[in-house]
Motif scaffolding. Sequence first.
Motif, short mmCIF file in Angstrom:
data_model
loop_
_atom_site.label_atom_id
_atom_site.label_comp_id
_atom_site.label_asym_id
_atom_site.label_seq_id
_atom_site.Cartn_x
_atom_site.Cartn_y
_atom_site.Cartn_z
N VAL A 99 0.85 -1.18 0.00
CA VAL A 99 0.00 0.00 0.00
C VAL A 99 0.89 1.24 0.00
O VAL A 99 1.69 1.45 0.92
N ILE A 122 -1.63 -1.13 -4.02
CA ILE A 122 -2.74 -0.18 -3.87
C ILE A 122 -2.14 1.21 -3.71
O ILE A 122 -1.26 1.43 -2.86
N GLN A 180 -3.92 -1.40 -8.24
CA GLN A 180 -5.24 -0.82 -8.00
C GLN A 180 -5.08 0.63 -7.57
O GLN A 180 -4.48 0.92 -6.53
N ALA A 215 -9.50 0.23 0.27
CA ALA A 215 -8.21 -0.45 0.33
C ALA A 215 -8.35 -1.78 1.06
O ALA A 215 -7.80 -2.81 0.62
N LEU A 251 -9.99 -4.38 -1.14
CA LEU A 251 -9.06 -4.90 -2.14
C LEU A 251 -8.11 -5.93 -1.53
O LEU A 251 -7.78 -6.94 -2.16
#
Length: 293
Positions: A178, A237, A263, A280, A283
């Motif tokens: 992330v 992400i 993503q 998030a 996902l």
Amino acid sequence: MTKRIKGLISTLATVTVLTLLGIGGSRYIKNLSPRKTISEEGVKIYVEGLSFYSGSDKIVGTVYKPQDTTGRKAAVIWCNDLGSDSRSADQICRAIATKGYIAYTFDFRGGSPQSKSTGDPLSMSVATEKKDLETVISRLRKESFVSDGKIYLGGFGQGALVASMAAGSKGVKGLILVAPAFNLPDMAELQYPKNRQIKDSTDFAGTMIVGKSFITEAKNVKPYRGLSKFGGDVLIIHGSDDQTVPLEYSRRAAEELSSCDLQIIEGAGHSMTGKTGSRAMELIINYLDSQKK
């Protein structure tokens, strides 16, 4: 009993104790995993302290277990951003555990001013954090509740960068990154273009005070090297409006990977909260569920 015999007995006793400490003692220090129940949230998950040792240094962490604790389960190790400790991952680890996975997070040694692990922030670097993560991976694989070969590394910011660097560790199946700080070397270079300018301590990017070794190593990090050799599935992400780590860095990472799902969350900045944070998390859970197939 003569003084000579007493002295001999004392010497033998000392040698015996030192031998036991050398054989059993060092093993005890390295392998001890102290545990205690911290809390139990209804019937959903169990949260326990689970710490490991790296030599004489203690890496303090927390494991989140689903209600069904029978058998071995896939595990997610979550790595926190620079300046953050394991408390910042509490919500995401709870969410992962409620879906039937093991979740584990820990404090990097010196990774934040609030870190409970052994270590000085001025001695911390990306290299020491990578070593911490590799220690955690190795030790967690041996736990009776973890499925070997089904460990996923996740993280946010610098934690995601460190996770990507340790992707080649034995037992790692996938990555969840992330807003990964692949721009770390560029940030360090911008702050200190010349090595002679690097101070013994400095406020890095307004996040926390770090030492000279952190800046020196950060400038030489090859953020995509480990990823290019990783064959597992990777989820990245990233927020479209991230000003701390520009999206272009994750786009490049996706190009380096053979199996990557990038993503982009529209309108999200670096720290995802509210609706973007929920997206998030959705996902992440979808990625983990896809790994069961």
